[in-house]
Write an enzyme that holds these catalytic residues in place. Structure first.
Site, short mmCIF file in Angstrom:
data_model
loop_
_atom_site.label_atom_id
_atom_site.label_comp_id
_atom_site.label_asym_id
_atom_site.label_seq_id
_atom_site.Cartn_x
_atom_site.Cartn_y
_atom_site.Cartn_z
N HIS A 18 0.80 -1.24 0.04
CA HIS A 18 -0.10 -0.14 0.06
C HIS A 18 0.91 1.14 -0.12
O HIS A 18 1.03 1.93 1.04
CB HIS A 18 -0.99 -0.02 1.16
CG HIS A 18 -1.94 1.24 1.30
ND1 HIS A 18 -3.20 0.86 2.24
CD2 HIS A 18 -1.88 2.24 0.69
CE1 HIS A 18 -3.74 2.19 2.10
NE2 HIS A 18 -2.98 2.87 1.00
N GLU A 201 -11.26 3.66 6.03
CA GLU A 201 -9.86 4.54 6.73
C GLU A 201 -10.69 5.63 7.55
O GLU A 201 -10.37 6.03 8.83
CB GLU A 201 -9.11 5.12 5.54
CG GLU A 201 -8.03 6.02 5.83
CD GLU A 201 -7.55 7.04 4.73
OE1 GLU A 201 -7.97 6.60 3.50
OE2 GLU A 201 -6.44 7.43 4.89
N1 HPA Z 1 -6.49 7.38 1.23
C1 HPA Z 1 -7.15 7.64 0.09
N2 HPA Z 1 -6.66 8.19 -0.99
C2 HPA Z 1 -5.26 8.47 -1.05
C3 HPA Z 1 -4.67 7.96 0.12
C4 HPA Z 1 -5.24 7.76 1.40
O1 HPA Z 1 -4.56 7.61 2.27
N3 HPA Z 1 -3.39 8.45 -0.29
C5 HPA Z 1 -3.45 8.64 -1.57
N4 HPA Z 1 -4.47 8.86 -2.03
ZN ZN Z 2 -3.79 4.81 0.68
#
Ligand code: HPA
Ligand code: ZN
Length: 337
Positions: A18, A201
């Protein structure tokens, strides 16, 4: 004790699953590429740019991240950015790296799709030749854009099918649930791509469930909000569904206030297939080994957790079974020594 664990973690063989390659663009390289391409940045100096890296949430980061990526114009720019990351990864004993890239960020500025894919892919090929490093490219759709635009991007990708191993979903999570992309993901599945998506997230656990049930993903990126749904946690453990967790990212974007409050060890001890990753290392304070150091310093991790995390990183990777077994043996030999 910590010093011994840090030594083990930094030297152990590992995979990174990731990492947004545009998120590896360091301020120094942003300024160098801006100069090479005759562009003027909104920030007067490298220090001023770095000082702007004080984020309050995902969106506040994305605004700066997309601005930083605007200096990338040529195939060589994408190569140089990727090569800089791969050298750092190699130094961190990363043997396999799967790189996210966001073509829509570039094609929207008039950069040809070929420049993006060819530059990143050429750097990966050189890393394979130089160090035997393996890896692949995962093309992400920006979820704040429409599914129609994702379909158009997929069309542009088809001539480069052999250079792309998988499809992901990133950018602003809240208000852009996985189901918005169900049809384009179904098409990507038919085309034989591996599938992943950012979910849980900042968004709710329900987004993890719909990513699994409607997008049929093989890994969840982040996924830490599963902690709010015990049944989902049990399911993730039962199905050995990998979560690509990014500890420093979660602190910088205020998903957790402090590393000591991060839930990755709780999830790992509950039997979930947790992996550790850097997400956007140039913006979040460090590369993969920096993430390991940060979690070892803040959480009561043991040596066997490190072995599990190293094994998980290869178990969750998109690679041939023979290569996977070779890497898993390498991890076990490292820990047996
Ligand atoms: N989350 C969502 N989109 C993203 C992220 C992330 O952490 N990093 C780069 N694009
Ligand atoms: Zn990411």
């Amino acid at each position: 004790m910590n010093a011994a664990l840090i030594d083990v973690a930094t030297r152990m063989p590992k995979a990174e699953l990731h990492i947004h390659i545009e998120g590896s663009l360091e301020p120094e390289l942003i300024f160098a590429l801006a100069q090479r391409n005759g562009l003027t940045l909104a920030y007067p100096s490298i220090a001023a740019l770095r000082a702007a890296y004080a984020f309050t949430d995902l969106q506040s980061f994305l605004d700066i991240y997309y601005a930083g990526a605007s200096v990338l114009l040529t195939e060589q720019d994408f190569y140089d950015m990727t090569w800089a990351y791969l050298e750092r990864a190699h130094a961190d004993h990363v043997l396999h790296a799967e790189l996210f890239f966001d073509p829509q960020t570039h094609t929207a500025r008039g950069v040809a799709f070929a420049m993006v894919v060819d530059g990143i892919h050429r750097a990966l090929a050189d890393a394979h030749q130089k160090w035997g490093m393996t890896g692949g490219l995962i093309m992400c759709f920006l979820r704040h854009l429409s599914e129609e635009e994702a379909f158009a991007t997929l069309e542009q990708a088809l001539p480069y099918r052999e250079k792309i191993i998988g499809i992901g979903l990133d950018s602003s999570e809240r208000g852009h649930p996985p189901e918005k992309f169900a049809r384009v993901f179904a098409r990507c599945h038919e085309l034989g791509f591996h599938l992943v998506a950012h979910a849980g997230e900042e968004g709710p656990p329900a987004y993890i469930t719909t990513a699994l049930d409607l997008l049929h993903v093989e890994r969840i990126d982040h996924g830490v909000r599963c902690i709010d749904d015990p049944l989902l946690m049990q399911r993730l453990a039962r199905e050995k569904m990998p979560l690509t967790v990014c500890p420093l990212s979660n602190i910088k974007l205020c998903v957790f206030e402090k590393m000591s409050q991060h839930n990755l060890l709780t999830l790992l001890d509950a039997g979930l297939m947790i992996t550790i990753n850097s997400d956007d290392p140039a913006y979040f304070g460090g590369y993969l080994n920096d993430n390991f150091v940060a979690i070892i310093e803040a959480l009561p991790l043991q040596r066997q957790h490190l072995q599990q995390l190293a094994r998980n990183s290869f178990s969750a990777a998109f690679m041939d079974e023979g290569i996977r077994q070779k890497y898993l043996h390498q991890v076990d030999a490292f820990f047996a020594a």
